[in-house]
Every structure is written in C-alpha cells, then in structure tokens.
Scaffold this motif. Structure first.
Motif, PDB file in Angstrom:
ATOM      1  N   TYR A 106       0.737  -1.263   0.000  1.00 35.03           N
ATOM      2  CA  TYR A 106       0.000   0.000   0.000  1.00 35.03           C
ATOM      3  C   TYR A 106       0.764   1.310   0.000  1.00 35.03           C
ATOM      4  N   THR A 136      -4.606   0.114  -3.599  1.00 35.12           N
ATOM      5  CA  THR A 136      -3.486  -0.806  -3.703  1.00 35.12           C
ATOM      6  C   THR A 136      -2.558  -0.440  -4.864  1.00 35.12           C
ATOM      7  N   GLU A 166      -6.509 -12.268   8.118  1.00 36.98           N
ATOM      8  CA  GLU A 166      -6.297 -10.947   7.512  1.00 36.98           C
ATOM      9  C   GLU A 166      -7.255  -9.931   8.110  1.00 36.98           C
ATOM     10  N   ASP A 167      -6.869  -8.677   8.023  1.00 38.61           N
ATOM     11  CA  ASP A 167      -7.774  -7.628   8.500  1.00 38.61           C
ATOM     12  C   ASP A 167      -8.867  -7.331   7.485  1.00 38.61           C
ATOM     13  N   ASP A 179      -9.729  -6.503   0.179  1.00 37.63           N
ATOM     14  CA  ASP A 179     -10.149  -5.333  -0.601  1.00 37.63           C
ATOM     15  C   ASP A 179     -10.073  -5.704  -2.081  1.00 37.63           C
ATOM     16  N   GLY A 188      -7.995  -7.764  -3.235  1.00 37.81           N
ATOM     17  CA  GLY A 188      -7.667  -9.185  -3.241  1.00 37.81           C
ATOM     18  C   GLY A 188      -6.257  -9.465  -3.740  1.00 37.81           C
ATOM     19  N   LYS A 243     -14.588  -6.183   1.453  1.00 30.99           N
ATOM     20  CA  LYS A 243     -15.170  -5.131   0.603  1.00 30.99           C
ATOM     21  C   LYS A 243     -15.383  -5.731  -0.779  1.00 30.99           C
ATOM     22  N   GLU A 283     -15.770   2.103   1.790  1.00 34.48           N
ATOM     23  CA  GLU A 283     -15.302   3.280   2.524  1.00 34.48           C
ATOM     24  C   GLU A 283     -13.965   2.911   3.145  1.00 34.48           C
ATOM     25  N   PHE A 284     -13.150   3.884   3.502  1.00 36.81           N
ATOM     26  CA  PHE A 284     -11.860   3.530   4.079  1.00 36.81           C
ATOM     27  C   PHE A 284     -12.022   3.309   5.573  1.00 36.81           C
ATOM     28  N   ALA A 285     -11.785   2.057   5.989  1.00 39.72           N
ATOM     29  CA  ALA A 285     -12.014   1.656   7.372  1.00 39.72           C
ATOM     30  C   ALA A 285     -10.720   1.735   8.175  1.00 39.72           C
ATOM     31  N   ASP A 293      -5.110   0.663   9.636  1.00 39.99           N
ATOM     32  CA  ASP A 293      -4.505   1.981   9.687  1.00 39.99           C
ATOM     33  C   ASP A 293      -4.799   2.815   8.453  1.00 39.99           C
TER      34      ASP A 293
HETATM   35  P1  IMP Z   1      -5.883  -5.711  -1.185  1.00 37.39           P
HETATM   36  O1  IMP Z   1      -4.624  -6.297  -1.726  1.00 37.39           O
HETATM   37  O2  IMP Z   1      -6.375  -4.562  -2.045  1.00 37.39           O
HETATM   38  O3  IMP Z   1      -6.983  -6.709  -0.922  1.00 37.39           O
HETATM   39  O4  IMP Z   1      -5.496  -4.960   0.158  1.00 37.39           O
HETATM   40  C1  IMP Z   1      -5.324  -5.592   1.354  1.00 37.39           C
HETATM   41  C2  IMP Z   1      -4.605  -4.698   2.331  1.00 37.39           C
HETATM   42  O5  IMP Z   1      -4.841  -3.311   2.077  1.00 37.39           O
HETATM   43  C3  IMP Z   1      -5.144  -4.935   3.706  1.00 37.39           C
HETATM   44  O6  IMP Z   1      -4.435  -5.945   4.374  1.00 37.39           O
HETATM   45  C4  IMP Z   1      -5.006  -3.575   4.357  1.00 37.39           C
HETATM   46  O7  IMP Z   1      -3.735  -3.435   4.949  1.00 37.39           O
HETATM   47  C5  IMP Z   1      -5.122  -2.577   3.233  1.00 37.39           C
HETATM   48  N1  IMP Z   1      -6.491  -2.004   3.117  1.00 37.39           N
HETATM   49  C6  IMP Z   1      -7.412  -2.215   2.157  1.00 37.39           C
HETATM   50  N2  IMP Z   1      -8.556  -1.546   2.401  1.00 37.39           N
HETATM   51  C7  IMP Z   1      -8.354  -0.904   3.568  1.00 37.39           C
HETATM   52  C8  IMP Z   1      -9.194  -0.057   4.396  1.00 37.39           C
HETATM   53  O8  IMP Z   1     -10.370   0.253   4.129  1.00 37.39           O
HETATM   54  N3  IMP Z   1      -8.619   0.400   5.531  1.00 37.39           N
HETATM   55  C9  IMP Z   1      -7.339   0.096   5.913  1.00 37.39           C
HETATM   56  N4  IMP Z   1      -6.538  -0.699   5.191  1.00 37.39           N
HETATM   57  C10 IMP Z   1      -7.042  -1.181   4.024  1.00 37.39           C
END
Ligand code: IMP
Ligand code: MG
Length: 179
Positions: free
Chosen positions: A69, A75, A98-99, A102, A104, A130, A150-152, A158
C-alpha cells in the motif's frame, strides 16, 4: 483522532460477537486438524489476538508481513514480503488471518506463495470484506463482516500507520486522505 472518523462501522460489542462466532466455526471445522493461524502484519494483530483466544482447540501461530500500500488508500498492485514465517508449514492446515480483503491482490499473492510450501490445506479468514472492490479472483472462507466501499480504520487497521489503536472499526473522513 476521533474527529477524523465520520461513522462507527462496527462497534466493540459487535466485534466481540463476530470474533466469538468465527472462533466457534473454526474450532468446529478444525477439531481433527493441524491448525496453524498465520496473521498478516500489521493490520490483523488485534483481530488475531482476539480470534486465537476464541479458538478452543490446539493451534500454532505465526506471523508474516507484506506490503502493497504505501501511504495511499488504493493498492499499488505490488506485494512485497517484509517478514517471512519462522517455521515450515508443510502438512499444516493453514488459516490465513487478515484484517481486510479489498482488491484481493495481497491475499491472492500470499495464498499462491504459501501453497507452494505444501501445506495440507489453506484457507482464509478475514475480519472485513469489501466485495465491491475485488480485482483478483479470490474469496475468504470465513468473513467477519462485509462493509461498503469506505476507508475503514481501527482495531488494527490503519491509514498512514495511524488509528490502529481505536477499539472499534470506523470510517475515515475523506477529507483526511484527500489532503
Ligand atoms: P488488497 O490487496 O487490495 O486486498 O489490500 C489488502 C490490504 O490493504 C489490507 O491488508 C489492508 O492493509 C489494506 N487495506 C485495504 N482496504 C483498507 C481499508 O479500508 N482500511 C485500511 N486498510 C485497508
Ligand atoms: Mg495496512
């Protein structure tokens, strides 16, 4: 910190109920298996700490750190391993914790990478999903809650390394990241 939050998406009480439910499901599904929980740092630490105590069967834990990120909210598509596991996972029933799922991109990369190490099985447990934002063909086997686009932040999640210590999941005001 609290002034940057527009709305509480998931309260502390709701988080606790989610974790209890997931812990029960996982304990049931893995009771005769060789469960290894792998937490993806740093976002999932709070969830991992609560989830492992809601799991009532023997399990091992390990941690891995990846980054995709930088400091933005979208991403970059590039995933970097920052910290690898400490032990082999061959023969283990791996559950990636995982938290948030998004786009993926992070999890599909990680799943492929870990699959190559010959675990007995590999599944994904994500606190948040999401689905609207998915770019990779990947799904989670256990989902705490689906949230809107939305950004969580909070409960480990974080923005620019901040807000991880909020005890609930909140929606970050766009004015904070559109600056
Ligand atoms: P992905 O590869 O786009 O699925 O992103 C996964 C990673 O992006 C997560 O492990 C988070 O660290 C970060 N991320 C994605 N969306 C959010 C959000 O809404 N809030 C905070 N971190 C996010
Ligand atoms: Mg993050």
């Amino acid at each position: 910190m609290i002034n940057d939050i527009s709305e509480i998406l998931i309260s502390e009480e709701e988080l606790s109920a989610i974790v209890t439910r997931l812990g029960k499901e996982i304990s049931e599904d893995y009771k005769d298996k060789n469960l290894m929980l792998i937490s993806v740092l740093k976002g999932s630490v709070v969830f991992m700490a609560d989830l492992m105590r809601a799991v009532k069967i023997p399990c091992k834990i390990d941690f891995m750190a990846v980054s995709s990120y930088g400091s933005g909210t979208k991403t970059s598509g590039v995933v970097k391993i920052i910290k690898d596991l400490t032990e082999p996972i061959e023969g283990a029933d791996v559950l990636i914790v995982e938290d948030i799922l998004d786009s993926g991109v992070t999890l599909s990369y990680l799943k492929k990478l870990l699959m190559a190490r010959n675990p007995k099985s590999i599944k994904i447990c994500t606190l948040l999903d999401k689905p609207e934002r998915r770019k990779s063909d990947i799904f989670a086997d256990y989902v705490g809650s689906s949230i809107p686009d939305e950004f969580a932040v909070g409960y480990g999640l974080d923005y620019d390394e901040k807000y991880r210590n909020l005890p609930f999941i909140g929606s970050l005001k766009p004015s904070v990241y559109q600056k």
